[in-house]
Every structure is written in C-alpha cells, then in structure tokens.
Design an enzyme around this catalytic site. Sequence first.
Site, PDB file in Angstrom:
ATOM      1  N   GLU A 121       8.296  -3.780   1.854  1.00 61.72           N
ATOM      2  CA  GLU A 121       7.891  -3.469   0.690  1.00 61.72           C
ATOM      3  C   GLU A 121       6.332  -2.522   0.871  1.00 61.72           C
ATOM      4  O   GLU A 121       6.080  -1.756   0.040  1.00 61.72           O
ATOM      5  CB  GLU A 121       7.600  -4.439  -0.197  1.00 61.72           C
ATOM      6  N   ASP A 122       5.471  -3.446   1.700  1.00 66.06           N
ATOM      7  CA  ASP A 122       4.285  -2.801   1.604  1.00 66.06           C
ATOM      8  C   ASP A 122       3.717  -2.116   2.916  1.00 66.06           C
ATOM      9  O   ASP A 122       2.285  -1.782   2.981  1.00 66.06           O
ATOM     10  CB  ASP A 122       3.417  -4.427   1.552  1.00 66.06           C
TER      11      ASP A 122
END
Length: 714
Positions: free
Chosen positions: A76-77
Amino acid sequence: MMRQLELIERIKAYDPGADEELVNRAYVYAMKLHGAQTRESGDPYFSHPIEVAGILTDLKLDESSIVTALLHDLVEDTDTSLEDIERMFGPEIARLVDGVTKLTRLELQSEQTRHAENFRKLVLAMSEDIRVLLVKLADRLHNMQTLHYVQSPEKRRRIARETMEIYAPLAERIGMQRFKDELLDLAFAELNPDGRASILARLEFLKGDGDDLPPRIVDQLKSGLAEDGVEADVSGRMKTPYSIWTKMLHKDVAFEQLSDIMAFRIVVADVSECYRALGALHGRYPVVPGRFKDYISTPKPNGYQSVHTGLIGPERQRIEVQIRTREMHDVAELGVAAHWKFKQGDFKIDGRQYRWLRELLDILEHASNPEEFLEHTKLEMFQDQVFCFTPKGDLIALPDGATPVDFAYAVHSEIGDTCVGAKVNGRIMPLRNKLQNGDQVEILTSKAQTPSPDWEKFVVSGKAKARIRRFIHLKEREQYGTLGRQMLEKAFREEDYELTNKALAGVLKKFRCTGVDELCALVGKGNHTAREVLVAVFPGVKQVARSMRVWPFRRGRGRGDKAKTAKLPIKGLIPGMAVHYAQCCHPLPGERIVGIVTTGKGVTVHTIDCETLESFQDTPERWVDIAWEVDEESESLIGRLHLMVANEPGSLGDLSTIIGKNHGNISNLKITNRSVDFFEMLVDVEVQDAKHLSNIMAALRATPVITSVERARR
Ligand code: MN
C-alpha cells in the site's frame, strides 16, 4: 522501537524452531523499503510494522504471521508489488499480505455502503485465513495506541469510530477480550475524552477511600480458599473506563460498588477445582442473587468459559468473581489465538467455537445487499443504537432512527421543547432527518418555539415522545377548555343564569374534576353536556337537555313553550320509562341507536357502534330496539354539520364564537376523529331556518382554521 534481535528472542521464547532467517530477511526488507518514510509522530515509519509484529508475539503467533506483520504496509505505501513479496517470501506470506492490504484499502472508504462492503470483504478475507484478521487487529491496535499523533480530528474520529464499530466487536467475536478492551478504551478516549476523564477522576477518588482495599480482598479470598484446600491464583483487575462507562450508561446509575469497577479472578488447576472453589466461596460469603452464571457447562459462542458469581466479599463489599482454569483463562484473554495449532499449520476456521463465523458466511451468501448484510452482522451493542456528538464532543446515545429532535430532548428537555432546527455536521438539516453514527449535532433553539404535534410522528426516543405528548395533551386541554366554557356560558345564559367559576367549583366533585378548567375541558370534549352541568348547579332547571327537549320540535326561544315539549324524540320506548343518553358515545338525533335497560335508571341510549355495548352481549334481554323519532317539519331546525377544523391553539374557540355571532346555538357536538393536524367533528346547530344555516356555514367557511364545512347527511 523494538530491535531485530529482541523480536527474534521473543519468537524463539515460545517457538524455538521458528525460521530465524526468514524473520530477519523480512525485517531488513521492510526497513529498507519504508526507508525515510515517517509517521505523524515523527518516528520512522518502519517502527509501526515492528510494533505490530511485537504485539503478535504476545499472542505467540507463528512466524508467517510475524513476517506478514513486518510486510503488511509495503504494497500500500511503497512501490513494492505483491509479486515482489511472493518472489521473496513465497505464496503463503504473499497471500496473507494481500489479505491485510485489501482490508487497509477498504478502510479508506467510509460511506455507509462502502462500509458494509468493507465488512463483507473483511469477513471473507478472514474466513480464508484467520491470521489476516489477527494481523489486521494488531495493526489497528498499534494505530489506536498512537492515534493521538494523528493531526486531523476528523481522521482521528473516523478511525476511532471504525474501531468501535468494526474491529473491537470482531476482536470480541473471536474471543480476544484483551484486544477488545484496549481497542474500545482507546476509541473511547478519542470519541469522548470528557466522559473518560470523569470516570478516571471518579476512580481516583474511590481509590483515595481505600487504595489497599482490592489487595486486602485478594489476600483474604486466597487464604479462605487455602483453608478449604483449594490452591488458586487470585487477582483483582480494574475494569476499563469504557466498560464502566457503558455500564453507567445502560444502568443509569453512578458507580459506587467495588463490583462495578473491579473483577476478581480465581485461576485453578482443573474444572473440578473450579466448582470446589465456588463451593468454598459460597460457604464463606453471602451470595448476591442473580449473579451466578456457569459458562463452563455452557460456553459463550466465542469459546469463553468461566464460572461467574457475585458475593458480599471479605470487606463487606459487593464483589464479582470469575473462576476458571488456566487454559480457560488464556482463551478468555486471547481467544482464538490461545488455541493456535502452530505445528499443524491449521489456520482454517473450524471447531465449535467458530460456528458464528459459518453463520456469518451463511448470511453473507443470502443477504441481497450490503446494507442488509451489515444489518445482520452489526453487533448487538450497536445494533439498536446510534451514537452522536454534541458540538463539545459529548457522546449522546440514541435509539436507531433517532432524529435531531430526539437528540435535543436527550441533551435537555428544554432544548427539545424549544428546538427550531439542527445543524448536522455543520449543515442545516430538517428536524425529521435520521441521524447517523458519529454525526455531530448542533441544535438551534428559539424561546418562542413550542413542541409541534408533528414531531410525535417521527421521534423514536421515549423521552422525546413523552415530552411532546404531554405538551400536546396540555394544549388540547386548553382548547377543549375554551370551547367548553363557551358552551357553558351559552347554556347558562339561556336560562338567565350567569356562569361563574364559583358556581362551577361547587359541582366539581360531582363530575370528579379537580378544577374548573378540567370541567370545562370535559364539556368541550363532549364527556358532559353543558346542560348537565347547568342542572347540577341549579337543580331547579329542567333535567332534560335542551337539545333533547327541543329536538325535533320547533324551537321556541322566548316563546314560553318549553314546558310543552315533553314528548320523547325516541320511538320504541315504553311510556313513562326514564331515559338517559350514554356518556360513552353521545348519541345524536339521526344516528342508529339502541337502548340498554339499566336497573334503577331506566333505559340508556347508545349509538349502535358504541364499544360499551360489547359488555352487554351476554344479556340480550336488556336490549331495547329504539329509533329516533323523525319529524319532517322540524328537521330543518337542527342543522347537523360535518366540520374539519385545524388542530391549532384556539381553533375550537373560533368555531364556537362564529356560530354564536351568527345567532346559532350549538346544541350538540361530537368529535369523531382527531389527528395531530385536524379535528373532524359533527356539530348540531339550532337555527331559525335553512337560510340561517347557510349563513352560518358561509361564515364558518370564511374562517381560516376551518377547512371543510358540509351538511352531514346520514
Ligand atoms: Mn499498518
């Protein structure tokens, strides 16, 4: 921040055979890829996955779960792809990371529908592998522990709300009591800091009363058990501020008892020792009735087992005691994580304690839409409630479907009575608008406002309903009172008497009224006729009501022929028999009627549809077939009108005034229907001729509060 070595040591402590190299590789990989990213606290981002992994070592989870925790935010990051992770760590870990990532993405959407879908996918993911949920719960726990660093208040509130509504209940459902308590309390701290602070202050105050009380109780329980040969670990634990608060909220009491704030735990070797310990305690201390629960023979659906009881303890304080084995204790605290089958690699959902999960999946398959699904699966503690906030942040719990009016009454009766509008989340909203969880509600008030009968249609809380009804009731009484007084004035005037409060006060007892206003209201409502009251005050006046005497004969106002009007307007009666008109249904000329013979009273006349007649069904011999005498010649002299009158202050008074001004006389009146908006009524008006009646009808039609005027024909 936990060091690499410390993490390894913690895993090795419970799983000596864990793959050290794999964990190290994940640690370094995640640290490198998160790089210089920082959290809002200013800490390096990497501290977060490590803390999450640390939380999972408390649960003694397997190495794959720990590695998943370390990698859970990479997709996600960072630029890392799921394929990268699969290549580096294999398909099992890639699948777990994927599950957690999906949950994280779904979290970012917050509308109601999305919310429901989140939940659906969340459950799906965890049904595949419950470790995804455990990693997610640990992730959420750490985010909650560091929530105060998040700068945006909206974001903090959203996360806290989601924790309360989704994650804490999920933790509870899989039996993770410790997680649940901490999650709820952290969310509570964000959503209602004042409420939490007030409970902490109260706890501090109670402690001042006897700081050493709980340890003293623990010691005495322990020695008491030892005397009976039961070996046990005894401890006393504070309940969390949140659980104390919910208790106060539901019970609506201030906490004073130790049993409200502490739970004593007795951990023994096996099940038979549990019951021996229970026997020892029950033999030694008085038992508080109704508190005994045996969750050993009947475990909770989430697998929880213990025996609960309430005692008047060693220090004459009410205490709550939970008795369980060590194994039960672990399950109580850690739930599903307690019976982890590391070595078997069995992470699929099975076993009796997860029946609820299968039930959830069942609902999932059959629910037609996300909302319905959410409806079914939302937890009982929130199912029928909606939580809203005052502008100051105080939490107001309301029944589901509550409106700003309910909210206003929940804050204060006076605010409810005077509310004119509401700002929900800063926007003006209609008062009938349904509130949603987390709405911030600001009530706008005006001193000139009074409760509207309209509100009664949409409020859902008991308090609001009661207040509004009471107000409507008072208003109605006022209206009926005005009308009744006018009817009385007329009746008295006709016999050349003056109506005075003093005269009425003298007959209150006879009509079982406590005040003159009440008597007027009863006359206005039609429970008593004005004539009855007049006769009570001046017994010399003729008993027969004027309308009855007059109808159906030609009226003779001022012509002195009242005495000649003795013929009964009803056919079918035995001459000489006394006749009364029932107070329950107020029969009017023209209505279908029936007589009931009453011992000592003659015949009572009821309308054919009167409910009172039901009680005479078994005594047909008392029924008398009667009918109104119809007199063609005089029919035009009583005009029966069907009216719709607005249910507004003063409207019934207006009606009476207009008829009076036009020289008509209300001889009888019957309200046939009353809604919050309108009165529907039949009014008999004595008139000189048809033209006179037409004039009165025209005057009534010209009155704004009267919406419909018709000749009643039946
Ligand atoms: Mn995370």
